[in-house]
Enzyme design. Structure first.
Site, PDB file in Angstrom:
ATOM      1  N   CYS A   1      10.022  24.701  -7.866  1.00 49.29           N
ATOM      2  CA  CYS A   1       8.999  24.004  -6.910  1.00 49.29           C
ATOM      3  C   CYS A   1       7.423  25.009  -6.457  1.00 49.29           C
ATOM      4  CB  CYS A   1       9.651  23.668  -5.769  1.00 49.29           C
ATOM      5  SG  CYS A   1      11.203  22.522  -6.193  1.00 49.29           S
TER       6      CYS A   1
ATOM      7  N   HIS B   1       4.391  20.727  -1.431  1.00 46.09           N
ATOM      8  CA  HIS B   1       5.164  20.171  -2.460  1.00 46.09           C
ATOM      9  C   HIS B   1       6.072  19.186  -2.060  1.00 46.09           C
ATOM     10  CE1 HIS B   1       8.702  20.084  -5.078  1.00 46.09           C
ATOM     11  NE2 HIS B   1       9.331  20.600  -4.355  1.00 46.09           N
TER      12      HIS B   1
ATOM     13  N   ASN C   1      10.575  13.911  -6.614  1.00 52.77           N
ATOM     14  CA  ASN C   1      10.161  15.452  -6.678  1.00 52.77           C
ATOM     15  C   ASN C   1       9.961  15.796  -8.135  1.00 52.77           C
ATOM     16  OD1 ASN C   1      10.516  18.191  -6.769  1.00 52.77           O
ATOM     17  ND2 ASN C   1      11.905  18.364  -5.229  1.00 52.77           N
TER      18      ASN C   1
END
Length: 353
Positions: free
Chosen positions: A116, A280, A310
């Site tokens: 991430c 993020h 995501n």
């Protein structure tokens, strides 16, 4: 002496055409739209067209858009940084595949495996090359295909409902314009919690870190048997990503404000100076918690996890590009990028647009 900084000259993103809603997932696992929205804020996500889209092909599509907007040709690119946790191959890395897709000649290619936080780690690395004059046109990509390797059963729902596929890209160039460009980047990690959010198998650890050696054949049974993947792993679903969601959440909501504050302190700026925070897109609840902690108004935080889920290393460039396309990123704005993810790793960057 004139100071050289890194500017983002062009942005692009690509998401697959296949929209998968929460209701779609409820048909293959015990979940529902209300349950997913309440825990993640996600309404839908994109999945690849199988046998057509890959991390490299999507990264190349995003790169073409970024290159066109930056006014650069394939022969102008002198370095590629490719961030992903879902590479086309175990090796070689996706950077060389993008190089081949785009016809970039023999420029160097570097792959970043920081999940991430991958795009921000890549930005920090590229920033050093630009500042030192080593390269003048760096292609930075974050690209992910999650849908090809997650568990579409009730057993895997806590992870599966979160993730989507997509890619984002940026063209990085030097600038000497006073006060503009990447002002600072900050990178951190804590490997003590590596297994709290991990895709452990296939791998070469043979249970040394995880303590689950029973899923591997003993030396007596077969001294040269594969340790990368075993029938028992597949039988027990141990070849899918795993996550301790609550544990990750608790660390994320602490590390995000910390690393953002670190960037602000390094530049002598304050939270009130931020024009747009692009976090993020891990979980809308995390982003909202961070926003509340920093006391930022809604118009200063950009989220699009509702539409894309995501997308790990791709989430920041996708969100940043979309915000820019909507006119939310303007000349002179202070843009804050921040991430937290598997590793654990976390990072931040401040950019004066």
């Amino acid at each position: 002496m004139t100071q050289i900084r890194t500017k983002i000259k062009g942005l692009g993103f690509f998401v697959p055409k296949n929209i998968v809603t929460n209701d779609d997932l409820s048909k293959v696992m015990d979940t529902n739209d209300e349950w997913i929205r309440a825990r993640t804020g996600i309404e839908e996500r994109r999945y690849i067209t199988r046998f057509e889209d890959t991390p490299a092909t999507m990264g190349a599509e995003a790169a073409r858009i970024a290159m066109d907007r930056a006014g650069v040709k394939p022969e102008d690119i002198d370095f590629v940084v490719f961030a992903t946790l879902s590479p086309d191959y175990y090796f070689p890395g996706g950077g060389v595949l993008v190089q081949r897709e785009l016809g970039l000649g023999h420029c160097g290619c570097l792959d970043v495996r920081n999940q991430c936080s991958g795009f921000l780690y890549g930005l920090s690395v590229a920033d050093q090359y630009i500042r030192t004059g080593t390269y003048k046109n760096i292609l930075l990509i974050g690209s992910e295909v999650h849908s090809a390797g997650i568990d579409f059963s009730t057993r895997g729902r806590d992870v599966t409902v979160i993730f989507g596929d997509g890619a984002g890209a940026a063209i990085l160039q030097p600038t000497t314009e006073e006060g503009k460009g990447v002002l600072t980047t900050h990178l951190h990690a804590d490997g003590r919690y590596a297994e709290k959010l991990a895709f452990k198998n296939p791998g070469s650890h043979s249970g040394v870190f995880t303590g689950d050696k029973e899923v591997f054949p003993t030396v007596e049974e077969s001294p040269y048997a594969s340790l990368m993947i075993t029938p028992k792993m597949v039988e027990e679903g141990d070849h899918y990503p795993n996550m301790d969601g609550q544990f990750v959440f608790k660390h994320a909501v602490r590390r995000f404000p910390e690393v953002i504050g670190e960037a602000l302190e390094a530049t002598g700026l304050a939270v009130s100076d931020i024009d747009l925070l692009v976090p993020h897109q891990a979980n809308l609840r995390i982003a909202q918690f961070v926003q509340k902690t920093l006391q930022l108004p809604d118009e200063k935080v950009y989220n699009n996890i509702q539409k894309y889920g995501n997308t790990t290393a791709a989430s920041i460039p996708i969100a940043l590009c979309e915000a820019w396309e909507k006119g939310l990123v303007k000349d002179g704005d202070l843009i804050c990028l921040a991430a937290f993810g598997s590793g654990f790793t976390w990072a931040s960057a401040l950019i004066r647009w």
